[in-house]
Design a protein around this motif. Structure first.
Motif, PDB file in Angstrom:
ATOM      1  N   ILE A 264       0.931   0.919   1.756  1.00 56.65           N
ATOM      2  CA  ILE A 264       2.039   0.319   2.496  1.00 56.65           C
ATOM      3  C   ILE A 264       1.770   0.232   3.992  1.00 56.65           C
ATOM      4  CG2 ILE A 264       3.737   1.032   0.785  1.00 56.65           C
ATOM      5  CD1 ILE A 264       4.565   3.286   2.712  1.00 56.65           C
ATOM      6  N   ASP A 265       0.826   1.032   4.523  1.00 61.03           N
ATOM      7  CA  ASP A 265       0.595   1.052   5.960  1.00 61.03           C
ATOM      8  C   ASP A 265      -0.826   0.650   6.343  1.00 61.03           C
ATOM      9  OD1 ASP A 265      -0.519   3.281   4.833  1.00 61.03           O
ATOM     10  OD2 ASP A 265       0.423   4.729   6.181  1.00 61.03           O
ATOM     11  N   ASN A 266      -1.573   0.109   5.386  1.00 59.14           N
ATOM     12  CA  ASN A 266      -2.912  -0.437   5.647  1.00 59.14           C
ATOM     13  C   ASN A 266      -3.844   0.570   6.319  1.00 59.14           C
ATOM     14  OD1 ASN A 266      -2.075  -2.822   4.513  1.00 59.14           O
ATOM     15  ND2 ASN A 266      -1.850  -3.921   6.435  1.00 59.14           N
ATOM     16  N   ASP A 267      -3.788   1.833   5.822  1.00 62.71           N
ATOM     17  CA  ASP A 267      -4.697   2.846   6.358  1.00 62.71           C
ATOM     18  C   ASP A 267      -5.827   3.176   5.390  1.00 62.71           C
ATOM     19  OD1 ASP A 267      -3.276   4.184   4.432  1.00 62.71           O
ATOM     20  OD2 ASP A 267      -2.711   5.879   5.701  1.00 62.71           O
ATOM     21  N   GLY A 268      -5.912   2.430   4.283  1.00 61.04           N
ATOM     22  CA  GLY A 268      -7.037   2.578   3.377  1.00 61.04           C
ATOM     23  C   GLY A 268      -6.811   3.498   2.200  1.00 61.04           C
ATOM     24  N   LYS A 285       4.154   8.697   0.780  1.00 62.14           N
ATOM     25  CA  LYS A 285       2.982   8.268   1.529  1.00 62.14           C
ATOM     26  C   LYS A 285       1.816   9.223   1.290  1.00 62.14           C
ATOM     27  CE  LYS A 285       1.494   6.868   6.154  1.00 62.14           C
ATOM     28  NZ  LYS A 285       0.177   7.525   6.019  1.00 62.14           N
ATOM     29  N   ASN A 286       0.652   8.643   1.097  1.00 62.82           N
ATOM     30  CA  ASN A 286      -0.597   9.376   0.920  1.00 62.82           C
ATOM     31  C   ASN A 286      -1.135   9.760   2.300  1.00 62.82           C
ATOM     32  OD1 ASN A 286      -3.271  10.166   0.333  1.00 62.82           O
ATOM     33  ND2 ASN A 286      -3.435   8.710  -1.347  1.00 62.82           N
ATOM     34  N   ASP A 287      -1.434  11.065   2.489  1.00 63.42           N
ATOM     35  CA  ASP A 287      -1.910  11.504   3.805  1.00 63.42           C
ATOM     36  C   ASP A 287      -3.392  11.247   4.032  1.00 63.42           C
ATOM     37  OD1 ASP A 287      -3.204  13.403   2.281  1.00 63.42           O
ATOM     38  OD2 ASP A 287      -2.285  15.133   3.246  1.00 63.42           O
ATOM     39  N   GLY A 288      -4.052  10.608   3.093  1.00 62.02           N
ATOM     40  CA  GLY A 288      -5.477  10.324   3.213  1.00 62.02           C
ATOM     41  C   GLY A 288      -6.342  11.302   2.467  1.00 62.02           C
ATOM     42  N   ASN A 289      -5.767  12.443   2.095  1.00 54.20           N
ATOM     43  CA  ASN A 289      -6.481  13.454   1.315  1.00 54.20           C
ATOM     44  C   ASN A 289      -5.934  13.557  -0.101  1.00 54.20           C
ATOM     45  OD1 ASN A 289      -8.215  14.394   3.483  1.00 54.20           O
ATOM     46  ND2 ASN A 289      -6.375  15.286   4.387  1.00 54.20           N
ATOM     47  N   GLY A 426     -10.375  -1.949 -12.709  1.00 54.99           N
ATOM     48  CA  GLY A 426     -10.782  -0.745 -12.025  1.00 54.99           C
ATOM     49  C   GLY A 426     -11.479  -1.011 -10.698  1.00 54.99           C
ATOM     50  N   ALA A 427     -11.753  -2.290 -10.389  1.00 53.11           N
ATOM     51  CA  ALA A 427     -12.369  -2.627  -9.111  1.00 53.11           C
ATOM     52  C   ALA A 427     -11.377  -2.432  -7.977  1.00 53.11           C
ATOM     53  CB  ALA A 427     -12.879  -4.063  -9.123  1.00 53.11           C
ATOM     54  N   ARG A 428     -11.912  -2.213  -6.785  1.00 55.66           N
ATOM     55  CA  ARG A 428     -11.089  -2.124  -5.581  1.00 55.66           C
ATOM     56  C   ARG A 428     -11.606  -3.139  -4.581  1.00 55.66           C
ATOM     57  NH1 ARG A 428      -9.009   3.255  -2.465  1.00 55.66           N
ATOM     58  NH2 ARG A 428      -7.813   3.306  -4.394  1.00 55.66           N
ATOM     59  N   ILE A 429     -10.668  -3.868  -3.951  1.00 51.78           N
ATOM     60  CA  ILE A 429     -11.008  -4.876  -2.951  1.00 51.78           C
ATOM     61  C   ILE A 429     -10.290  -4.525  -1.657  1.00 51.78           C
ATOM     62  CG2 ILE A 429     -11.038  -7.324  -2.379  1.00 51.78           C
ATOM     63  CD1 ILE A 429     -10.777  -7.937  -5.321  1.00 51.78           C
ATOM     64  N   MET A 430     -11.034  -4.531  -0.555  1.00 52.07           N
ATOM     65  CA  MET A 430     -10.471  -4.188   0.748  1.00 52.07           C
ATOM     66  C   MET A 430     -10.744  -5.313   1.732  1.00 52.07           C
ATOM     67  SD  MET A 430     -11.923  -0.362   0.320  1.00 52.07           S
ATOM     68  CE  MET A 430     -13.119  -1.114  -0.802  1.00 52.07           C
ATOM     69  N   ALA A 431      -9.684  -5.819   2.360  1.00 56.34           N
ATOM     70  CA  ALA A 431      -9.786  -6.877   3.355  1.00 56.34           C
ATOM     71  C   ALA A 431      -9.593  -6.265   4.737  1.00 56.34           C
ATOM     72  CB  ALA A 431      -8.738  -7.957   3.100  1.00 56.34           C
ATOM     73  N   TYR A 432     -10.630  -6.352   5.574  1.00 57.19           N
ATOM     74  CA  TYR A 432     -10.619  -5.743   6.902  1.00 57.19           C
ATOM     75  C   TYR A 432     -10.378  -6.813   7.972  1.00 57.19           C
ATOM     76  CZ  TYR A 432     -12.828  -1.569   4.864  1.00 57.19           C
ATOM     77  OH  TYR A 432     -13.105  -0.455   4.118  1.00 57.19           O
ATOM     78  N   ASP A 433      -9.478  -6.498   8.910  1.00 61.80           N
ATOM     79  CA  ASP A 433      -9.286  -7.374  10.053  1.00 61.80           C
ATOM     80  C   ASP A 433      -8.489  -6.628  11.113  1.00 61.80           C
ATOM     81  OD1 ASP A 433      -9.656 -10.440  10.748  1.00 61.80           O
ATOM     82  OD2 ASP A 433      -7.718  -9.824  11.552  1.00 61.80           O
ATOM     83  N   ALA A 435      -6.095  -7.588  12.759  1.00 55.88           N
ATOM     84  CA  ALA A 435      -4.666  -7.903  12.732  1.00 55.88           C
ATOM     85  C   ALA A 435      -3.864  -6.878  11.947  1.00 55.88           C
ATOM     86  CB  ALA A 435      -4.442  -9.301  12.147  1.00 55.88           C
ATOM     87  N   TRP A 436      -4.493  -6.214  10.967  1.00 57.54           N
ATOM     88  CA  TRP A 436      -3.720  -5.288  10.140  1.00 57.54           C
ATOM     89  C   TRP A 436      -4.468  -4.005   9.788  1.00 57.54           C
ATOM     90  CZ3 TRP A 436      -4.809 -10.300   8.102  1.00 57.54           C
ATOM     91  CH2 TRP A 436      -5.968 -10.355   7.328  1.00 57.54           C
ATOM     92  N   GLY A 437      -5.761  -3.938   9.967  1.00 57.77           N
ATOM     93  CA  GLY A 437      -6.522  -2.768   9.562  1.00 57.77           C
ATOM     94  C   GLY A 437      -7.199  -3.009   8.228  1.00 57.77           C
ATOM     95  N   ILE A 438      -6.734  -2.349   7.178  1.00 61.49           N
ATOM     96  CA  ILE A 438      -7.329  -2.477   5.848  1.00 61.49           C
ATOM     97  C   ILE A 438      -6.241  -2.812   4.840  1.00 61.49           C
ATOM     98  CG2 ILE A 438      -8.765  -1.384   4.083  1.00 61.49           C
ATOM     99  CD1 ILE A 438      -9.454   0.771   6.159  1.00 61.49           C
ATOM    100  N   GLN A 439      -6.367  -3.939   4.187  1.00 57.98           N
ATOM    101  CA  GLN A 439      -5.529  -4.224   3.019  1.00 57.98           C
ATOM    102  C   GLN A 439      -6.322  -3.846   1.772  1.00 57.98           C
ATOM    103  OE1 GLN A 439      -3.118  -7.824   2.667  1.00 57.98           O
ATOM    104  NE2 GLN A 439      -3.836  -8.455   4.694  1.00 57.98           N
ATOM    105  N   THR A 440      -5.685  -3.143   0.850  1.00 59.50           N
ATOM    106  CA  THR A 440      -6.377  -2.648  -0.336  1.00 59.50           C
ATOM    107  C   THR A 440      -5.686  -3.149  -1.597  1.00 59.50           C
ATOM    108  OG1 THR A 440      -7.021  -0.640   0.854  1.00 59.50           O
ATOM    109  CG2 THR A 440      -7.163  -0.585  -1.546  1.00 59.50           C
ATOM    110  N   ARG A 441      -6.483  -3.614  -2.548  1.00 54.53           N
ATOM    111  CA  ARG A 441      -5.955  -4.019  -3.840  1.00 54.53           C
ATOM    112  C   ARG A 441      -6.805  -3.378  -4.945  1.00 54.53           C
ATOM    113  NH1 ARG A 441      -2.931  -5.427  -0.490  1.00 54.53           N
ATOM    114  NH2 ARG A 441      -2.028  -7.506  -0.133  1.00 54.53           N
ATOM    115  N   GLU A 442      -6.178  -3.072  -6.064  1.00 47.79           N
ATOM    116  CA  GLU A 442      -6.875  -2.587  -7.249  1.00 47.79           C
ATOM    117  C   GLU A 442      -6.642  -3.556  -8.396  1.00 47.79           C
ATOM    118  OE1 GLU A 442      -7.248   2.229  -7.153  1.00 47.79           O
ATOM    119  OE2 GLU A 442      -5.358   1.409  -7.902  1.00 47.79           O
ATOM    120  N   LEU A 443      -7.655  -3.728  -9.218  1.00 51.02           N
ATOM    121  CA  LEU A 443      -7.551  -4.605 -10.376  1.00 51.02           C
ATOM    122  C   LEU A 443      -7.084  -3.780 -11.563  1.00 51.02           C
ATOM    123  CD1 LEU A 443      -8.103  -7.611 -10.594  1.00 51.02           C
ATOM    124  CD2 LEU A 443     -10.283  -7.087 -11.647  1.00 51.02           C
ATOM    125  N   ARG A 444      -5.897  -4.109 -12.095  1.00 50.57           N
ATOM    126  CA  ARG A 444      -5.290  -3.335 -13.169  1.00 50.57           C
ATOM    127  C   ARG A 444      -4.883  -4.236 -14.321  1.00 50.57           C
ATOM    128  NH1 ARG A 444      -1.306  -0.690  -8.792  1.00 50.57           N
ATOM    129  NH2 ARG A 444      -2.769   0.727  -7.753  1.00 50.57           N
TER     130      ARG A 444
END
Length: 671
Positions: A264-268, A285-289, A426-433, A435-444
């Motif tokens: 939700i916050d584009n932090d990866g 929210k996930n703290d990254g760990n 199960g793939a993960r796609i990350m769009a970096y820019d 303007a927003w940081g990291i957008q993350t998507r998972e294939l489900r």
């Protein structure tokens, strides 16, 4: 990190202003038998015929399988499975489980869990039904997932009455139960019932797939009863699973119906939303760990999520294409859908039905699946009304809600596994820019409470026309990177295709319509070591590319120029690219160019343009033109073009409207 490549995948992009909020319009009339079909909860939006366009899988009266195939111009063609399905269908998941290029369907309900294996014999589309999977009494949610590794898929089934189970899938589509795949026994001893929805996700970013199980057992009021304790089964990378829900903050001690994970916050890292029934639903929210904190209040949505309505489906999507994921929540009992728009990860704002629909009566849908159902780059909704928790409502047929938003840019990515499973689940796609940081998507495959969302990964890009990079982490571990990716296109990428890029360097590529209606293709290259030939490829909708011209390569070092003609171009808009094929059969692509051939209206090129714009009109006579802003303010003209050229000198870079009488063409001025 791979060597930085030229923009192998590119298409003309348009920069326009942001819109205030999504607006959905009831377009059910586009569906065959519109106003007649009532389904239940189970549904899918997914490409079933491999044409790159999302289709609709639904069950009439929760028992008759129907597929509505999306056609190129936004209409649909219906197909009905001829055999009857026993019992009401409560869940389904879709994936190509055997690698034959056709997507199969896992479905079930009361005493009925089976896999329909897709077939296409002599052009006749159909399914082969296999015997029901053993030991399932009431299927709620289900998934295809690469549980034992990325190369193949297993089938996971949530049973409301007994232990959830995982199944191997053989080449004939038969399901074989194997407790060694995963054995999700309650941490607190119980009969292991109450399994409502499962989602397979890499919540801890360690490269292997984990599973979160939402549990609910009606009539059980004790908070710590094992039949209603949610589970997060963490994968250690060797196929050993441990329930860590309590340790990481994902144990709400509530009757949970469904969950979803997204950033939700584009932090990866992936955050979580949980639909609860005897307590308020919650956003964490996930703290990254891999540890989660309740941020429902901090995000400003605690009051609207206060316990009351029975939530059914939850779904994270970027509905306004602003680069931040939004949240869709549906309810039973005729309660309107709640749509929360994300404010750059700092808060979420609830939009009322009046703000987001053209008819508020359309909005109290109970079940929803999402995808792009008119191929315009915005996420649409297919919905159903139900009675009780999942029974079809015969007085309220299913509904197609098309997203009417325009303005923000998008990127869609379709993956094809080679060493990984065919659909790259199960793939993960990350769009970096920046303007927003990291957008993350998972294939489900299979999500929320018995639904299936598109296998095409959708990214909203806001006003960005070129983004820095896209990183793909394939299920088998290969990581590939695209740089300088252009907006407003659909990329179809095969596993390993990017890292196999050849030494050829693209210098230029252009496509221009001529007065005789031919399209001239010009391209130039350098460093053609090992190049065999070029293929000019054409597409109508940026999917299903067809080769129309073959040109031998010169093969020498230095700058080389080529040209070819499309002698019979498509009417309307078409897209062109050049495929460079190496002597060993590997290949890479040029950028993508758009050309408009229209016998009923004028055409303009190049577009984007700087300095001058070429204009072609079928009347071949002097035409009066004017240039306007998107808001309709005239900034140039009226003017006459005697030589087919219109000056853009002095105009700021941006998007404008070129008007000739009642005909309007959108143009992009770039400098």
């Amino acid at each position: 990190m791979p060597t930085r490549l030229p923009a192998l995948f590119a298409v003309m992009a348009i920069t326009v202003s942001l819109t205030a909020q999504p607006m959905f319009s009831n377009q059910s009339a586009l569906l065959p038998d519109a106003g007649m079909v009532s389904g239940g909860v189970a549904m899918a939006v997914v490409d079933m015929d491999g044409d790159g366009l999302d289709d609709i899988v639904r069950f009439e009266d929760a028992s008759t399988l129907r597929i509505e195939f999306q056609l190129a111009r936004g209409s649909f063609n219906s197909w009905t499975y001829p055999a009857s399905l026993n019992g009401n269908i409560w869940s389904l998941a879709v994936a190509d489980v055997d690698g034959d290029g056709l997507r199969d369907i896992g479905l079930g309900g009361y005493n009925n869990t089976q896999l329909l294996k897709a077939s296409n014999t002599d052009g006749i589309y159909g399914f082969t039904s296999n015997a029901a999977a053993p030991n399932i009494t009431l299927l709620q949610g289900s998934n295809f997932a690469p549980i034992t590794g990325g190369a193949k898929l297993e089938y996971f089934a949530c049973d409301d009455n007994v232990l959830s189970k995982a199944y191997h899938i053989d080449s004939y589509g038969a399901l074989t139960y194997d407790a060694r795949i995963i054995n999700p026994v309650s941490t607190v001893p119980s009969d292991d019932s109450g399994n409502y929805a499962s989602i397979w996700t890499d919540y801890d970013n360690d490269g292997d797939i984990d599973m979160y199980l939402s549990k609910c057992r009606l009539g059980v009021s004790q908070e710590r009863d094992g039949r209603r304790l949610n589970q997060m089964w963490q994968n250690d990378g060797n196929g050993n699973f441990t329930d860590v829900a309590g340790a990481i903050g994902l144990l709400p001690l509530a009757q949970s119906w469904a969950s979803d994970f997204a950033d939700i916050d584009n932090d990866g890292d992936l955050d979580c939303f949980i639909v609860n029934h005897d307590k308020s639903s919650m956003l964490l929210k996930n703290d990254g760990n891999g540890v989660f904190t309740d941020v429902t209040a901090a995000m400003g949505i605690n009051n609207s999520l206060a316990f009351g309505p029975y939530g059914i489906q939850c779904n994270f999507e970027d509905f306004d294409n602003d680069g931040y994921i939004d949240l869709l929540l549906t309810h039973r009992d005729g309660i309107p859908v709640q749509l929360y728009l994300n404010n750059e990860g700092t808060s979420m704002a609830l939009r009322t039905a009046a703000q987001i629909t053209t008819n508020t009566a359309d909005w109290p849908i109970q079940s929803a699946a999402t995808g792009d159902l008119n191929n315009d780059g915005y996420v649409d909704i297919y919905g159903a009304y139900a009675s009780g928790f999942n029974n079809p409502n015969s007085s309220a047929p299913d509904i197609l809600l098309l997203n009417q938003n325009t303005g923000n840019n998008h990127l869609k990515i379709q993956l094809k596994g080679v060493n990984s499973n065919p659909d790259a689940v199960g793939a993960r796609i990350m769009a970096y820019d920046q303007a927003w940081g990291i957008q993350t998507r998972e294939l489900r495959s299979g999500e929320s409470y018995g639904i299936m969302n598109s296998l095409t990964n959708h990214f909203g890009l806001g006003e960005r026309t070129v983004i820095d990079s896209v990183v793909i982490r394939w299920p088998m571990g290969l990581v590939e990177t695209l740089y300088d990716v252009m907006a407003n296109q659909t990329l179809s990428i095969n596993e390993g295709e990017i890292t196999a890029a050849l030494p050829l360097e693209w210098q230029s590529f252009s496509a221009t319509s001529e007065r005789d209606k031919r399209v001239r293709l010009n391209w130039s290259t350098s460093q053609e070591e090992g190049t065999s030939h070029f293929l000019v490829e054409r597409s109508k909708h940026l999917v299903n590319w067809a080769s129309i011209v073959r040109s031998a390569a010169d093969g020498r070092p230095g700058n080389l120029a080529y040209f070819a003609y499309d002698e019979a171009p498509l009417s309307g808009t078409a897209y062109y690219r050049i495929r460079q094929v190496d002597l060993d059969g590997t290949f890479t692509f040029s950028s993508i160019q758009q050309v408009d051939i229209n016998t009923e209206a004028f055409t303009v090129f190049p577009n984007p343009a700087s300095g001058w714009l070429n204009v072609r009109h079928p009347t071949e006579t002097d035409v009066i033109y004017s240039i306007e802003t998107l808001a309709g303010t005239q900034v140039r003209g009226p003017l006459k073009s005697n030589d087919g050229r219109v000056s853009l000198q002095g105009l700021k870079a941006g998007v404008y409207l070129l008007r000739a009488g009642d005909v309007i063409k959108r143009i992009v001025v770039s400098y």
